[in-house]
Motif scaffolding. Structure first.
Motif, short mmCIF file in Angstrom:
data_model
loop_
_atom_site.label_atom_id
_atom_site.label_comp_id
_atom_site.label_asym_id
_atom_site.label_seq_id
_atom_site.Cartn_x
_atom_site.Cartn_y
_atom_site.Cartn_z
N ASP A 83 0.82 -1.22 0.00
CA ASP A 83 0.00 0.00 0.00
C ASP A 83 0.85 1.26 0.00
OD1 ASP A 83 -2.20 -1.64 0.04
OD2 ASP A 83 -2.53 -1.47 2.20
N ASP A 134 2.29 -14.15 -5.35
CA ASP A 134 1.11 -13.34 -5.12
C ASP A 134 -0.16 -14.16 -4.86
OD1 ASP A 134 1.04 -14.32 -7.67
OD2 ASP A 134 0.40 -12.45 -8.62
N ASN A 172 -5.17 -13.52 -2.91
CA ASN A 172 -4.37 -12.82 -3.90
C ASN A 172 -3.83 -11.59 -3.20
OD1 ASN A 172 -3.27 -11.28 -5.96
ND2 ASN A 172 -4.89 -11.74 -7.43
N THR A 216 -4.37 -7.83 -4.05
CA THR A 216 -5.62 -7.11 -3.78
C THR A 216 -6.18 -7.39 -2.38
OG1 THR A 216 -6.87 -8.95 -4.78
CG2 THR A 216 -6.26 -7.10 -6.22
N ARG A 272 -7.03 -7.61 1.62
CA ARG A 272 -7.07 -6.67 2.73
C ARG A 272 -6.70 -7.42 4.01
NH1 ARG A 272 -13.11 -5.23 2.66
NH2 ARG A 272 -13.08 -7.52 2.52
#
Length: 431
Positions: free
Chosen positions: A174, A186, A248, A251, A253
Motif C-alpha cells: 500500500d 502473489d 491474492n 488485492t 485486505r
C-alpha cells in the motif's frame, strides 16, 4: 614436591593464558558490519533467532522455496531488468542478490532482524553494494525514496497464515508498490483434509498414557492442545482436499487474513480419522508461462528438497471412522486471537486459534452425529492451564441435542445440493 621454578613457570603460563584470552576477546578482528550482532548473547538470540547462523543455514540449504524463488526470478528477468525491487524479510540477502543478478537497477533489502548485519557484509563481498541497499527495521519505520516495480517476500507461515509476514507485506504494497507492480509470490491457497496418522499420534500423544507404568494423561492434554508441524505422506490421507482459503496478496485486505467458513470432506478410503491436515500452495501469476509457477506443500508430492512448513496436523481427542458412503460437513474458524489483536492495535498473526466443528451428515445437508468440537492454539509460548482446558474437545461432554441449536431447520448453514457441487473439493495426486 613442586620446585620454585615450576611454581614460577606455572604462574607465568596462567598469566600468559589470561593475556591471550583477553586479547582474543577484545582485539580479534571483526568486520565492522558485524560489530552489533557479534555482541549478541544467547538471550538475545531467543528474541531474534533470525540472526543465528544455524537458522540462516536451515532457511536456505536444500530448501524447496529457495528453488522456487530462484526459478521465478531467472525465468522472468523481464520483470527485473532496470527495475526497482524490494526484498522484504531479506535474511542474508540471497533473494536480493538474485534480483540484482537478474538486472534490477535498485534493490532494497529490508529485515527487522539483526541478520541485516550479515546481509550488508554478503552484499559487499558479492560486489553488489552499488545496487543493493540493506535496511534494518519494519515497514512502518522505513522511508523509501521511490516507488517500487516489484516486491519479493517469503511471506508464508505455517498453514499459510500463522507467523506469516502478510501484515508487513500488505503495508509495503500500500505504501510503495506501483499500480502495475508485482508481488512474488502473489497467490495462496490453503487446503483441509482428514488423515489417519495413527503411528504419529501414538508416538507424540498416546505415549503419555503409560510412561514407565505411570499415567500422565495431563501431559497428553497439553500436547493435544497444539498443532503439529510435520512431514507426512499421502498414503495416510482419508479424504479429498477442500480449499478453505484463497488469497491474492495483490488485492487482499487485512480483513481477508482469517477463515470463517463451512467445509465438506469427501472420503476416498475408509479408516479411523485421527487428525485434520492443513497444507498450502502458493504461486506467481505473472510468471512467463501459461500456468502460474507454483510452490506446494501437498503431502502427496515427492521431492528431494526440504520444506520449512511441511503440513499442519490437528489431532483430535478420540478417533472416529470415516466411510465413503457417508457425508461429513463442518465449520472452520482460523483467526488471530482477539485479545492479542486489541492489545497490539493491529492484526497479530503470531498468536492464532483454530476451531473446528465436524459432523457426520446426510446427503441433503442435515447433520447427525457430532464428531469434533475442538480448538487448537498456535502460540510462540507455552500455553496456560486455562488455555489447555479451552482446547479440550467439547463434544465429548455435550449431548447431541445441543448441536441442533445451530440451525432452526436442522441444517448446517447450507443445503445438500451446494455440497454435492462444491468447487472447493479437489483431488490430491502423487507426482
Amino acid at each position: 614436591m613442586m620446585s620454585s621454578n615450576n611454581k614460577i613457570t606455572t604462574k607465568t603460563h596462567v598469566k600468559q593464558r589470561k593475556e591471550r584470552t583477553t586479547f582474543s576477546l577484545a582485539d580479534r578482528l571483526v568486520p565492522h558490519e558485524l560489530r552489533s550482532v557479534d555482541q549478541m548473547t544467547s538471550a538475545d538470540f531467543r528474541h531474534d533467532f533470525g540472526a543465528h547462523l544455524e537458522n540462516m543455514r536451515c532457511m536456505q540449504k536444500d530448501q524447496q522455496h529457495m528453488h522456487f524463488f530462484q526459478t521465478a526470478i531467472e525465468e522472468n528477468r523481464h520483470l527485473f531488468e532496470k527495475r526497482t525491487i524490494l526484498v522484504l524479510s531479506c535474511g542474508t540477502g540471497t533473494l536480493a542478490l538474485l534480483a540484482a543478478q537478474a538486472g534490477a537497477s535498485t534493490v532494497y533489502a529490508m529485515d527487522n532482524s539483526n541478520v541485516t548485519d550479515y546481509a550488508q557484509l554478503v552484499v559487499k563481498h558479492s560486489s553488489y553494494a552499488h545496487v543493493i541497499q540493506v535496511l534494518h527495521g519494519r515497514v512502518s519505520d522505513v522511508e523509501l525514496p521511490q516507488q517500487l516495480d516489484g516486491i519479493i517476500c517469503n511471506w508464508m507461515g505455517h498453514c499459510l497464515l500463522y507467523e506469516s509476514q502478510l501484515v508487513e507485506l500488505l503495508q509495503a504494497r500500500d505504501r510503495w508498490l506501483k499500480p502495475a507492480g508485482f508481488i512474488l509470490p502473489d497467490l495462496g491457497e490453503l487446503y483441509l483434509l482428514g488423515g489417519a496418522h495413527q503411528l504419529l499420534k501414538n508416538d507424540r500423544f498416546n505415549w503419555w498414557l503409560n510412561v514407565y507404568g505411570f499415567n500422565m494423561n495431563a501431559l497428553r492434554r497439553y500436547s493435544l492442545a497444539e498443532p503439529r508441524f510435520v512431514k507426512t505422506h499421502g498414503e495416510q490421507l482419508l479424504t479429498l482436499a477442500h480449499k478453505v482459503l484463497q488469497l491474492n496478496v495483490a488485492t487482499a485486505r487485512v480483513e481477508d487474513l482469517q477463515i470463517d467458513r463451512q467445509f465438506r470432506l469427501q472420503v476416498e478410503q475408509e479408516g479411523y480419522c485421527e487428525c485434520f491436515v492443513l497444507y498450502f500452495d502458493v504461486g506467481f501469476s505473472r510468471a512467463h508461462h501459461h500456468q502460474p509457477l507454483q510452490l506446494s506443500c501437498n503431502p502427496c508430492l515427492r521431492t528431494p528438497l526440504k520444506s520449512l512448513w511441511s503440513q499442519t496436523l490437528l489431532f483430535v481427542e478420540q478417533p472416529f471412522v470415516m466411510r465413503p458412503s457417508l457425508s461429513y460437513t463442518g465449520h472452520l474458524l482460523f483467526k488471530a486471537l482477539a485479545q492479542e489483536q486489541q492489545a497490539q492495535k493491529q492484526l497479530n498473526l503470531n498468536q492464532m486459534q483454530i476451531e473446528i466443528e465436524f459432523f457426520e451428515s446426510s446427503e441433503d445437508g442435515t447433520f447427525g452425529r457430532p464428531l469434533v468440537l475442538k480448538r487448537w492454539l498456535l502460540l510462540p509460548r507455552f500455553q496456560t492451564a486455562q488455555e489447555v482446558v479451552s482446547c479440550q474437545d467439547k463434544q465429548l461432554a455435550v449431548d447431541k441435542p445441543h448441536y441442533n441449536a445451530i440451525g432452526t431447520d436442522g441444517r448446517l448453514r447450507g443445503n445438500g445440493a451446494a455440497w454435492r457441487s462444491d468447487p472447493h473439493i479437489v483431488r490430491h495426486t502423487t507426482r
